[in-house]
Design an enzyme around this catalytic site. Structure first.
Site, PDB file in Angstrom:
ATOM      1  N   HIS A  71      19.084 -34.671 -11.835  1.00  0.00           N
ATOM      2  CA  HIS A  71      18.532 -35.230 -10.593  1.00  0.00           C
ATOM      3  C   HIS A  71      17.027 -34.989 -10.481  1.00  0.00           C
ATOM      4  O   HIS A  71      16.483 -34.952  -9.387  1.00  0.00           O
ATOM      5  CB  HIS A  71      19.282 -34.651  -9.391  1.00  0.00           C
ATOM      6  CG  HIS A  71      20.729 -35.017  -9.400  1.00  0.00           C
ATOM      7  ND1 HIS A  71      21.167 -36.295  -9.119  1.00  0.00           N
ATOM      8  CD2 HIS A  71      21.838 -34.309  -9.727  1.00  0.00           C
ATOM      9  CE1 HIS A  71      22.486 -36.344  -9.244  1.00  0.00           C
ATOM     10  NE2 HIS A  71      22.910 -35.149  -9.618  1.00  0.00           N
ATOM     11  N   CYS A 120       0.835  -1.196   0.000  1.00  0.00           N
ATOM     12  CA  CYS A 120       0.000   0.000   0.000  1.00  0.00           C
ATOM     13  C   CYS A 120       0.873   1.252   0.000  1.00  0.00           C
ATOM     14  O   CYS A 120       1.983   1.254   0.517  1.00  0.00           O
ATOM     15  CB  CYS A 120      -0.868   0.030   1.249  1.00  0.00           C
ATOM     16  SG  CYS A 120      -1.936  -1.403   1.377  1.00  0.00           S
ATOM     17  N   ARG A 165       5.015   0.609  -6.252  1.00  0.00           N
ATOM     18  CA  ARG A 165       4.987  -0.328  -5.131  1.00  0.00           C
ATOM     19  C   ARG A 165       4.046  -1.500  -5.397  1.00  0.00           C
ATOM     20  O   ARG A 165       4.101  -2.501  -4.689  1.00  0.00           O
ATOM     21  CB  ARG A 165       4.531   0.413  -3.861  1.00  0.00           C
ATOM     22  CG  ARG A 165       5.460   1.525  -3.464  1.00  0.00           C
ATOM     23  CD  ARG A 165       4.793   2.478  -2.505  1.00  0.00           C
ATOM     24  NE  ARG A 165       4.549   1.903  -1.210  1.00  0.00           N
ATOM     25  CZ  ARG A 165       5.374   1.986  -0.176  1.00  0.00           C
ATOM     26  NH1 ARG A 165       6.502   2.643  -0.306  1.00  0.00           N
ATOM     27  NH2 ARG A 165       5.066   1.450   0.973  1.00  0.00           N
ATOM     28  N   ASN A 178      -1.606   1.484   5.985  1.00  0.00           N
ATOM     29  CA  ASN A 178      -0.651   0.589   5.319  1.00  0.00           C
ATOM     30  C   ASN A 178      -0.085  -0.366   6.365  1.00  0.00           C
ATOM     31  O   ASN A 178       0.488   0.086   7.348  1.00  0.00           O
ATOM     32  CB  ASN A 178       0.484   1.413   4.691  1.00  0.00           C
ATOM     33  CG  ASN A 178       1.588   0.531   4.109  1.00  0.00           C
ATOM     34  OD1 ASN A 178       1.383  -0.656   3.843  1.00  0.00           O
ATOM     35  ND2 ASN A 178       2.760   1.110   3.925  1.00  0.00           N
ATOM     36  N   GLY A 179      -0.272  -1.655   6.163  1.00  0.00           N
ATOM     37  CA  GLY A 179       0.245  -2.622   7.132  1.00  0.00           C
ATOM     38  C   GLY A 179      -0.856  -3.594   7.510  1.00  0.00           C
ATOM     39  O   GLY A 179      -1.844  -3.746   6.784  1.00  0.00           O
ATOM     40  N   TRP A 225      -2.795  -2.625  -1.776  1.00  0.00           N
ATOM     41  CA  TRP A 225      -2.371  -3.955  -2.216  1.00  0.00           C
ATOM     42  C   TRP A 225      -3.021  -4.928  -1.235  1.00  0.00           C
ATOM     43  O   TRP A 225      -2.670  -4.975  -0.067  1.00  0.00           O
ATOM     44  CB  TRP A 225      -0.850  -4.049  -2.179  1.00  0.00           C
ATOM     45  CG  TRP A 225      -0.327  -5.285  -2.828  1.00  0.00           C
ATOM     46  CD1 TRP A 225      -0.281  -5.569  -4.163  1.00  0.00           C
ATOM     47  CD2 TRP A 225       0.274  -6.408  -2.174  1.00  0.00           C
ATOM     48  NE1 TRP A 225       0.303  -6.797  -4.364  1.00  0.00           N
ATOM     49  CE2 TRP A 225       0.652  -7.324  -3.171  1.00  0.00           C
ATOM     50  CE3 TRP A 225       0.528  -6.726  -0.843  1.00  0.00           C
ATOM     51  CZ2 TRP A 225       1.259  -8.536  -2.876  1.00  0.00           C
ATOM     52  CZ3 TRP A 225       1.132  -7.930  -0.558  1.00  0.00           C
ATOM     53  CH2 TRP A 225       1.496  -8.828  -1.567  1.00  0.00           C
ATOM     54  N   GLU A 270       8.592 -12.988 -13.168  1.00  0.00           N
ATOM     55  CA  GLU A 270       7.876 -11.844 -12.604  1.00  0.00           C
ATOM     56  C   GLU A 270       7.376 -10.863 -13.655  1.00  0.00           C
ATOM     57  O   GLU A 270       6.315 -10.286 -13.475  1.00  0.00           O
ATOM     58  CB  GLU A 270       8.666 -11.154 -11.488  1.00  0.00           C
ATOM     59  CG  GLU A 270       9.940 -10.478 -11.846  1.00  0.00           C
ATOM     60  CD  GLU A 270      10.600  -9.832 -10.610  1.00  0.00           C
ATOM     61  OE1 GLU A 270      11.795  -9.579 -10.689  1.00  0.00           O
ATOM     62  OE2 GLU A 270       9.943  -9.570  -9.596  1.00  0.00           O
ATOM     63  N   LYS A 328      13.396 -13.093 -13.067  1.00  0.00           N
ATOM     64  CA  LYS A 328      13.006 -11.950 -13.904  1.00  0.00           C
ATOM     65  C   LYS A 328      11.935 -12.377 -14.895  1.00  0.00           C
ATOM     66  O   LYS A 328      10.940 -11.690 -15.084  1.00  0.00           O
ATOM     67  CB  LYS A 328      14.189 -11.381 -14.692  1.00  0.00           C
ATOM     68  CG  LYS A 328      15.213 -10.549 -13.973  1.00  0.00           C
ATOM     69  CD  LYS A 328      14.734  -9.226 -13.470  1.00  0.00           C
ATOM     70  CE  LYS A 328      14.205  -9.391 -12.086  1.00  0.00           C
ATOM     71  NZ  LYS A 328      14.959  -9.010 -10.970  1.00  0.00           N
ATOM     72  N   GLU A 360      18.483 -15.736 -10.836  1.00  0.00           N
ATOM     73  CA  GLU A 360      17.956 -14.376 -11.001  1.00  0.00           C
ATOM     74  C   GLU A 360      17.319 -14.210 -12.387  1.00  0.00           C
ATOM     75  O   GLU A 360      16.278 -13.569 -12.528  1.00  0.00           O
ATOM     76  CB  GLU A 360      19.087 -13.370 -10.764  1.00  0.00           C
ATOM     77  CG  GLU A 360      18.736 -11.914 -10.997  1.00  0.00           C
ATOM     78  CD  GLU A 360      17.651 -11.361 -10.077  1.00  0.00           C
ATOM     79  OE1 GLU A 360      17.197 -12.067  -9.159  1.00  0.00           O
ATOM     80  OE2 GLU A 360      17.219 -10.209 -10.305  1.00  0.00           O
ATOM     81  N   LYS A 367       6.770  -3.615  -4.854  1.00  0.00           N
ATOM     82  CA  LYS A 367       8.191  -3.258  -4.850  1.00  0.00           C
ATOM     83  C   LYS A 367       8.802  -3.447  -3.472  1.00  0.00           C
ATOM     84  O   LYS A 367       9.950  -3.827  -3.333  1.00  0.00           O
ATOM     85  CB  LYS A 367       8.338  -1.800  -5.300  1.00  0.00           C
ATOM     86  CG  LYS A 367       9.767  -1.322  -5.418  1.00  0.00           C
ATOM     87  CD  LYS A 367      10.431  -1.917  -6.634  1.00  0.00           C
ATOM     88  CE  LYS A 367      11.894  -1.523  -6.743  1.00  0.00           C
ATOM     89  NZ  LYS A 367      12.585  -2.359  -7.727  1.00  0.00           N
TER      90      LYS A 367
HETATM   91  C1  AGP Z   1      12.959  -8.588  -7.507  1.00  0.00           C
HETATM   92  O1  AGP Z   1      12.840  -8.375  -8.870  1.00  0.00           O
HETATM   93  C2  AGP Z   1      11.721  -8.718  -6.782  1.00  0.00           C
HETATM   94  N1  AGP Z   1      10.809  -7.716  -7.127  1.00  0.00           N
HETATM   95  C3  AGP Z   1      11.790  -9.159  -5.333  1.00  0.00           C
HETATM   96  O2  AGP Z   1      12.180 -10.495  -5.369  1.00  0.00           O
HETATM   97  C4  AGP Z   1      12.700  -8.408  -4.354  1.00  0.00           C
HETATM   98  O3  AGP Z   1      14.037  -8.618  -4.681  1.00  0.00           O
HETATM   99  C5  AGP Z   1      12.393  -8.889  -2.918  1.00  0.00           C
HETATM  100  O4  AGP Z   1      11.064  -8.591  -2.608  1.00  0.00           O
HETATM  101  C6  AGP Z   1      13.319  -8.298  -1.879  1.00  0.00           C
HETATM  102  O5  AGP Z   1      13.224  -6.904  -1.846  1.00  0.00           O
HETATM  103  P1  AGP Z   1      14.278  -6.010  -1.091  1.00  0.00           P
HETATM  104  O6  AGP Z   1      15.579  -6.126  -1.803  1.00  0.00           O
HETATM  105  O7  AGP Z   1      13.717  -4.617  -1.147  1.00  0.00           O
HETATM  106  O8  AGP Z   1      14.380  -6.534   0.321  1.00  0.00           O
END
Ligand code: AGP
Length: 620
Positions: free
Chosen positions: A512, A2, A27, A101-102, A77, A496, A493, A489, A615
């Site tokens: 395996h 949020c 976010r 928020n929270g 969110w 996501e 990407k 990684e 985010k």
């Molecule tokens: C990365 O592309 C993601 N959006 C997500 O995995 C992110 O790295 C993770 O939520 C951790 O965030 P931070 O680095 O702000 O702690």
């Protein structure tokens, strides 16, 4: 997560709120709304989906609301209750209107109590209940500030709120009780509050990061910070931020993500400049950093993070072990915090989080501090919770990252981890062969090599391969050594931003189990640069090729034997050849970011704001 904006002053509040919410869109959210004073009444406009839907309710004419100079706004969110208009914020209870928020952990008990007292919550959210509490306290005779304070006594869980009441039209009250909240004095008079600094930067660079348990009490004439617990006024200094508003725009790129991929060389340079003693001629000159001094006596290092930051930690482990010869563990913060990890004498726990607000990573840092274990942080956000709670922090200077997918913050995290590995290696006398000084000379050239690489034929080949493979039913990304975490990684990407199922795997692990998945519909991205693992990786390539997978190979430009095995080929230019193999993640990662980006735009996904993602993940 949020996002919250609040404003009181002389500017048109609805305009400030909507612009502020735009800055917080990165976010991730699924509904939005604003509330603003019209004379002494509060009007609310909220809607499911994107902010445009709220603007439509404002008749597209924000100017039409120019007489409103006080209000609050929110992007939600969903955590409790579906992403509907009814559940969207702001929530109104009688004369009280709130955004939140929270998470309110005891919301079920609270709901029962409120209903028992005759209240009728209209939404499924935990947030709305806070408005009921404030309303009830005000009905008992308390003013808004005192009513908010009293309400917090009933609430468990970490959250921030901003509250208005028609009974006190000249006041906006914000509280940080967990989730971040920042405040700034508008140079034109008035105050703006928000979940992070970005909405404020259009108006001022002087920002107050509220601390846990701070209340911001804002009227058009003044901003006071008051303790939630005691009600006493507190002194809080404003921090001066150097993020210019222009840095927040796309600068001609179609997406923030693409812009941020291309900003990586600059992010690396800025991070180097921010951490190294520029006057020193020594390699890895980090000694002035308080965090480096704390690491000097470390006997083991525990890296803790989530998501991409966890992948950065995996690369960091390889580097720290190789160069500093120090025991390193890597853990997901969400697992570490609920395990019973065994930490030895001289353990240092290093939390890595670009946002500095990830709930699980912060929880680990707090737990370790409570146990008397030294903690460090790596973060991109000055003033973030991690930066304030860890014993010492190393900043990446990647600038604001708007795209939800981590790109430049990831490579900047890598850089910090390698700096720590080189620094510690020298400090600990772990470099009898004298390999660390030449590594440093190569490292400072990496930003330039990366800038060239981003404009090279290799990227054009990655684009072509993306076009050819976009329709694959699934992907494996495989590699060994430093390329293994890079493969993890790369797969993240693609998942996501392109919503395609992808797995990152250590190339030697495929047989395996996962090799059973391989058939003609699958694509396998094989990272096989000319390093110590190249031949083994090529054997694994042959295994998947034999089972029908389409292969995208990444390797040295003159590795013709490898190229001939691949359906698609991305050559690493000759300029990269002299680099130590441990530096290749700085090139391979941006390549995979671009590859995923190209597939995502072909699929037409919302690259900068992928569905279901946030985010900054401030709930566990
Ligand atoms: C990365 O592309 C993601 N959006 C997500 O995995 C992110 O790295 C993770 O939520 C951790 O965030 P931070 O680095 O702000 O702690």
């Amino acid at each position: 997560m949020c996002g919250i904006v609040g404003y009181i002053g002389s500017r048109p509040a609805v305009d400030v709120l909507v612009r502020g919410l735009r800055r917080l869109e990165y976010r991730g959210y699924d509904s939005a709304g604003v509330a603003f004073f019209r004379d002494s009444r509060i009007e609310i406009r909220k809607a499911e989906g994107k902010l445009e839907n709220v603007e439509r309710l404002l008749n597209g004419a924000i100017e039409g609301h120019a007489d409103a100079t006080c209000g609050i706004g929110h992007t939600r969110w969903a955590t409790h209750g579906k992403p509907t208009t009814q559940n969207a914020h702001p929530h109104q209870t009688g004369h009280v209107v709130i955004v939140h928020n929270g998470i309110i952990e005891n919301y079920q008990e609270l709901k029962k109590e409120i209903i028992g007292r005759g209240g009728h919550p209209k939404s499924e959210t935990d947030s709305e209940l806070f408005g009921f509490l404030v309303y009830e306290e005000m009905e008992k005779g308390l003013g808004l500030v005192e009513a908010v304070r009293a309400s917090f006594r009933h609430v468990q869980g970490a959250c921030s709120v901003v509250v208005l009441s028609e009974k006190e039209p000249g006041l906006v009250v914000g509280v940080r009780n967990g989730s971040p909240l920042v405040a700034a004095r508008d140079p034109k008079g008035g105050t703006i509050l928000a979940s992070d600094a970005q909405p404020l930067l259009e108006y001022t660079r002087e920002v107050i990061f509220l601390e846990q348990g701070d209340m911001a009490v804002a009227s058009s004439g003044e901003l006071r910070i008051v303790s939630l617990e005691t009600g006493k006024e507190l002194e809080r200094e404003a921090a001066r931020l150097d993020w210019s508003p222009e840095k927040l725009d796309k600068q001609g790129f179609p997406h923030y993500m693409l812009k941020e991929i291309h900003e990586q060389p600059g992010a690396l340079v800025d991070t180097l400049n921010g951490l190294l003693e520029r006057a020193s001629t020594a390699p890895f000159p980090l000694a002035e950093q308080p965090g480096a001094r704390l690491l000097d006596s470390a006997r083991e290092i525990h890296l803790v993070a989530c998501g991409s930051s966890w992948h950065a930690a995996q690369v960091g482990k390889y580097w720290l072990e190789r160069w500093a010869r120090i025991p390193v563990s890597v853990d997901l913060a969400s697992e570490f915090r609920y395990r019973a990890p065994v930490l030895g004498q001289g353990a240092v726990v290093l939390g890595i989080s670009q946002s500095g607000e990830t709930a699980d990573t912060l929880a680990v840092v707090r737990q370790m501090k409570a146990l008397g274990i030294r903690t460090l942080g790596i973060t991109n956000v000055r003033g973030s919770t991690l930066s304030r709670e860890a014993d010492a922090v190393f900043y990446t200077s990647a600038g604001p990252e708007i795209g939800v997918a981590a790109t430049k913050t990831f490579t900047a995290q890598l850089l910090v981890l390698l700096l720590l590995a080189g620094y510690l290696g020298l400090r600990r006398g772990a470099d009898p062969q004298g390999a660390i000084p030449p590594l440093f000379e190569q490292l400072v050239r990496v930003p330039h090599l990366l800038a060239d690489f981003l404009g090279s034929e290799a990227m054009a080949s990655a684009r072509e391969a993306a076009a050819a493979l976009a329709a694959s039913k699934g992907f494996f990304f495989i590699g060994r050594g430093y390329s293994f975490p890079v493969a993890l990684e790369g797969a993240l990407k693609l998942k996501e931003i392109a919503y395609i199922h992808a797995e990152g795997y250590a190339a030697g692990e495929l047989k395996h189990g996962p090799i059973a998945m391989i058939d003609e519909g699958m694509a396998v991205v094989v990272l096989a640069p000319r390093d110590g693992w190249r031949d083994k990786t090529v054997s694994n390539l042959e295994e998947v090729k034999a089972r029908g997978a389409r292969i995208l190979g990444v390797g040295a430009a003159d590795d013709h034997a490898l190229a001939s095995l691949c359906d698609h080929w991305v050559p690493l230019p000759a300029a990269v050849r002299p680099l130590d193999e441990c530096l290749l993640p700085f090139l391979l990662t941006p390549l995979l970011q671009l590859f995923s980006y190209e597939i995502a735009i072909r699929k037409g996904t919302d690259v900068d704001k992928p569905r279901n993602l946030a985010k900054s993940v401030t709930v566990e």
